[in-house]
Design a protein around this motif. Structure first.
Motif, short mmCIF file in Angstrom:
data_model
loop_
_atom_site.label_atom_id
_atom_site.label_comp_id
_atom_site.label_asym_id
_atom_site.label_seq_id
_atom_site.Cartn_x
_atom_site.Cartn_y
_atom_site.Cartn_z
N THR A 110 0.82 -1.21 0.00
CA THR A 110 0.00 0.00 0.00
C THR A 110 0.86 1.26 0.00
OG1 THR A 110 -0.10 0.13 2.43
CG2 THR A 110 -1.82 -1.17 1.31
N SER A 111 2.15 1.12 0.29
CA SER A 111 3.07 2.27 0.41
C SER A 111 2.67 3.21 1.54
CB SER A 111 3.18 3.05 -0.91
OG SER A 111 3.70 2.23 -1.93
N LEU A 112 2.01 2.68 2.54
CA LEU A 112 1.60 3.48 3.70
C LEU A 112 2.50 3.27 4.91
CD1 LEU A 112 -2.28 2.98 3.56
CD2 LEU A 112 -1.01 5.06 3.00
N PHE A 113 3.28 2.18 4.92
CA PHE A 113 4.00 1.80 6.13
C PHE A 113 5.47 1.56 5.85
CE2 PHE A 113 -0.36 0.07 6.23
CZ PHE A 113 -0.88 0.91 7.20
N VAL A 114 6.30 1.95 6.83
CA VAL A 114 7.73 1.65 6.79
C VAL A 114 7.97 0.19 7.12
CG1 VAL A 114 9.96 2.14 7.87
CG2 VAL A 114 8.40 4.00 7.33
N ASP A 115 7.21 -0.34 8.07
CA ASP A 115 7.37 -1.74 8.46
C ASP A 115 6.07 -2.25 9.04
OD1 ASP A 115 8.58 -4.17 8.82
OD2 ASP A 115 9.72 -3.62 10.60
N VAL A 116 5.92 -3.57 8.97
CA VAL A 116 4.76 -4.26 9.53
C VAL A 116 5.29 -5.46 10.29
CG1 VAL A 116 2.63 -5.52 9.04
CG2 VAL A 116 3.25 -3.54 7.64
N VAL A 117 4.98 -5.55 11.58
CA VAL A 117 5.42 -6.66 12.42
C VAL A 117 4.19 -7.42 12.89
CG1 VAL A 117 6.63 -7.35 14.52
CG2 VAL A 117 7.47 -5.40 13.18
N ILE A 118 4.16 -8.74 12.64
CA ILE A 118 3.00 -9.56 12.97
C ILE A 118 3.40 -10.58 14.03
CG2 ILE A 118 1.27 -11.18 12.09
CD1 ILE A 118 1.50 -9.82 9.39
N GLU A 119 2.59 -10.71 15.05
CA GLU A 119 2.87 -11.62 16.16
C GLU A 119 1.65 -12.50 16.42
OE1 GLU A 119 4.24 -11.51 20.89
OE2 GLU A 119 3.80 -9.63 19.80
N VAL A 120 1.89 -13.81 16.62
CA VAL A 120 0.84 -14.75 17.00
C VAL A 120 0.94 -14.99 18.51
CG1 VAL A 120 -0.06 -17.08 16.72
CG2 VAL A 120 0.81 -15.83 14.74
N ILE A 121 -0.16 -14.75 19.22
CA ILE A 121 -0.18 -14.85 20.68
C ILE A 121 -1.09 -16.01 21.08
CG2 ILE A 121 -0.68 -13.65 22.84
CD1 ILE A 121 -0.38 -11.02 21.29
N ILE A 154 -5.93 -18.42 19.50
CA ILE A 154 -4.80 -17.49 19.37
C ILE A 154 -5.32 -16.09 19.09
CG2 ILE A 154 -3.14 -19.22 18.54
CD1 ILE A 154 -3.74 -18.29 15.71
N ASP A 155 -4.48 -15.11 19.35
CA ASP A 155 -4.69 -13.75 18.88
C ASP A 155 -3.60 -13.42 17.86
OD1 ASP A 155 -6.87 -13.35 20.48
OD2 ASP A 155 -5.84 -12.12 21.97
N VAL A 156 -3.93 -12.54 16.93
CA VAL A 156 -2.95 -12.05 15.96
C VAL A 156 -2.78 -10.55 16.21
CG1 VAL A 156 -2.44 -11.64 13.53
CG2 VAL A 156 -3.47 -13.81 14.24
N LYS A 157 -1.53 -10.16 16.45
CA LYS A 157 -1.24 -8.75 16.69
C LYS A 157 -0.45 -8.19 15.51
CE LYS A 157 1.16 -5.61 19.87
NZ LYS A 157 2.02 -5.53 21.07
N ILE A 158 -0.91 -7.08 14.95
CA ILE A 158 -0.26 -6.44 13.81
C ILE A 158 0.20 -5.06 14.25
CG2 ILE A 158 -0.51 -5.66 11.43
CD1 ILE A 158 -2.73 -7.72 11.08
N ASP A 159 1.51 -4.85 14.27
CA ASP A 159 2.09 -3.57 14.68
C ASP A 159 2.57 -2.83 13.43
OD1 ASP A 159 3.15 -1.48 16.09
OD2 ASP A 159 4.98 -2.52 16.68
N LEU A 160 1.97 -1.68 13.17
CA LEU A 160 2.25 -0.90 11.97
C LEU A 160 3.14 0.30 12.30
CD1 LEU A 160 -1.42 -0.74 10.65
CD2 LEU A 160 0.36 -2.32 9.89
N LYS A 161 4.09 0.56 11.42
CA LYS A 161 4.92 1.77 11.54
C LYS A 161 4.64 2.63 10.30
CE LYS A 161 8.59 -0.32 14.29
NZ LYS A 161 10.06 -0.56 14.42
N GLU A 162 3.90 3.70 10.53
CA GLU A 162 3.49 4.54 9.41
C GLU A 162 4.65 5.38 8.87
OE1 GLU A 162 -1.19 5.47 9.73
OE2 GLU A 162 0.05 6.61 11.12
N ARG A 163 4.58 5.67 7.58
CA ARG A 163 5.54 6.56 6.96
C ARG A 163 5.24 8.01 7.33
NH1 ARG A 163 6.77 4.73 0.78
NH2 ARG A 163 6.85 2.48 1.07
N TRP A 164 6.18 8.88 7.00
CA TRP A 164 5.84 10.29 6.89
C TRP A 164 5.01 10.45 5.64
CZ3 TRP A 164 11.57 12.00 7.78
CH2 TRP A 164 11.82 12.06 9.15
N TYR A 165 3.90 11.13 5.76
CA TYR A 165 3.01 11.28 4.61
C TYR A 165 3.11 12.66 3.96
CZ TYR A 165 0.87 7.03 6.43
OH TYR A 165 0.65 5.74 6.88
N LEU A 166 3.49 13.68 4.74
CA LEU A 166 3.53 15.05 4.23
C LEU A 166 4.96 15.44 3.92
CD1 LEU A 166 2.06 17.69 3.61
CD2 LEU A 166 2.37 18.33 6.02
#
Length: 478
Positions: free
Chosen positions: A96-107, A114-126
């Motif tokens: 999507t070109s929206l994020f610098v990184d995406v980290v996914i964890e299975v808990i 189980i739970d699925v946790k998705i940690d997003l690191k957004e880019r600078w947009y402006l």
């Protein structure tokens, strides 16, 4: 002889390994890791996802993120199948070109939940930044042919917002002066409806400049410089888009254009606008794209196709054009990837076509490595390329924790070798000796990939005419 042997070997490898094109698991440029251990992956029992927890999307709307997630809560998965789905989720979110990184964890919650946790690191947009761009086709032409002249650059202000409402919509405002004086506005909203499938694009551009590439001689662009502005142009575009899922994209686009040139340019090449000093046109285009790759800016696994058809309505410069590009890439040895690309375009009528309508190989992103100083105009042409990449190493720049999103900046280094073949047909090539003949080039280089879709390409290439050199590219291959 050695160069020709390397070129032939490159294409023989492609042919011999074509049957290996199975797009299964392979490490992509989007490095994927999860919390599933080997023991868990061998578990054949079914596990239910209780919750999907998403964090870090401060600007991006939840529905835009959910659109790219390939798993659902309340559904049962085998863990090995879940891992494949989570890899797909990360790749789709990164594309999507929206994020610098995406980290996914299975808990794990209990033996079957189980739970699925998705940690997003957004880019600078402006990005309100000063604008500097070389107007020549690549850095080598600017440095070697024009001695890095500041007169052949564009300067100005560029305002870009790549997620203005949180729906992955983009706003571009450009005010450029220098070689070209240009005013541009463009707004793209890919998801305008509740189903997140339909969108639109609107844009306007006005520009003028003192220099014009009025003709091609011996496959080199010919320019004429005037003391005053000798070319003016206007473009206005509107498009409707349709995106089904994360891979399919279709566009119906209309573009109005107006070109006006000074009589001095006309005298140098009356066929520039088919015997006229000004022309208007209306382009009606259909575009079909299907991206089934791990990472669009630098794919290592998967395939894509991008096809278009354009009808240009004009009294002076009418044409019908079809074209497109395709790519297939896969891993065939540890950390070694083969990439095959094909791009083509065909224009009718092929006879007596205006110079304005014949720009082909060497313009924009359609180029042959080793022919950076040349162009091949025409009404039909193609470029095919085979590339072998081997990952040398990767490293991560660690900044202060206060940088938050940018405290870790990854770099990956790939050694590569490649071969290109191409062909451009022109009815009356004149002195352009590269036209109407099969072209081939080859070379080797180093690719450096990092965040924000940045890929730096350092290449040494040669061609069949005995020309060779070191070249720098910062854009995608096609």
């Amino acid at each position: 002889m050695v160069r020709r042997v390397l070129f032939i070997l490159s294409f023989c490898w492609m042919t011999a390994t074509a049957g290996l094109a199975q797009y299964g698991f392979a490490e992509s440029i989007v490095a994927f890791s999860d919390s599933l251990s080997p023991a868990m992956l061998s578990d054949t029992s079914l596990h239910t996802i209780r919750n999907i927890l998403v964090e870090g999307n401060k600007k991006t709307r939840n529905e835009i993120v959910a659109r790219e997630i390939a798993v659902q809560s309340g559904i049962k998965y085998m863990l090995k199948d879940l891992r494949t789905k989570l890899r797909q989720t990360k790749e789709q979110l990164m594309n999507t070109s929206l994020f610098v990184d995406v980290v996914i964890e299975v808990i794990p919650i209990d033996e079957t939940t189980i739970d699925v946790k998705i940690d997003l690191k957004e880019r600078w947009y402006l990005f309100p930044i000063p604008y500097f761009k070389v107007v020549d086709r690549n850095w080598n032409v600017w440095i070697n042919d024009y001695k890095a002249s500041i007169d052949r650059t564009n300067l100005g202000l560029k305002l870009e917002h790549n997620n203005i409402s949180g729906r992955n919509d983009k706003l571009n405002l450009w005010l450029i002066f220098g070689y070209t004086q240009q005013l541009e506005f463009k707004y793209t909203l890919p998801y305008a409806d509740k189903k997140l499938q339909k969108g639109y694009v609107v844009g306007f551009q006005y520009g003028r400049n003192r220099e014009l590439n009025y003709a091609t001689e011996r496959n080199r662009q010919m320019f004429l410089v005037m003391p005053e502005f000798g070319r003016q142009y206007v473009k206005a575009e509107a498009a409707l888009s349709y995106r089904k899922g994360s891979k399919l994209r279709m566009y119906a686009k209309s573009t109005y254009g107006f070109e006006k040139i000074d009589s001095a340019f006309y005298r140098m090449n009356p066929n520039y606008l088919s015997g006229k000093t000004q022309a208007s046109y209306l382009d009606l285009s259909l575009i079909y794209q299907y991206y089934n790759v791990d990472y669009i800016p630098y794919p290592l696994r998967g395939w894509y196709v991008d096809l278009f058809a354009t009808q240009r309505l004009s009294d002076a410069i009418p044409m019908t054009q079809v074209g497109g590009k395709a790519l297939a890439t896969w891993r065939f040895l540890p950390k070694t990837y083969v990439n095959f690309q094909l791009s083509f375009a065909a224009t009718v009528p092929s006879a007596n076509q205006s110079y304005y309508n014949t720009k082909l190989i060497g313009y924009g992103s359609l180029y042959m490595q080793g022919l950076e100083y040349n162009v091949v105009d025409g009404t039909f042409g193609f470029v095919a390329r085979t590339t072998f990449r081997n990952e040398l190493f990767k490293l991560t720049f660690k900044g202060p924790d206060s940088w938050k999103t940018y405290s870790r900046i990854p770099f990956r280094f790939f050694l590569k070798t490649y071969g290109n073949i191409g062909y451009g047909y022109l009815q009356n090539p004149g002195t352009n000796y590269m036209n109407n003949t099969f072209l081939h080039t080859a070379g080797f280089g180093l690719d450096i990939a990092t965040i924000y879709d940045l890929v730096f390409k350092l290449e040494y290439s040669w061609n069949q005419y005995g020309q060779n050199g070191f070249f720098i590219h910062t854009a995608a291959d096609f």
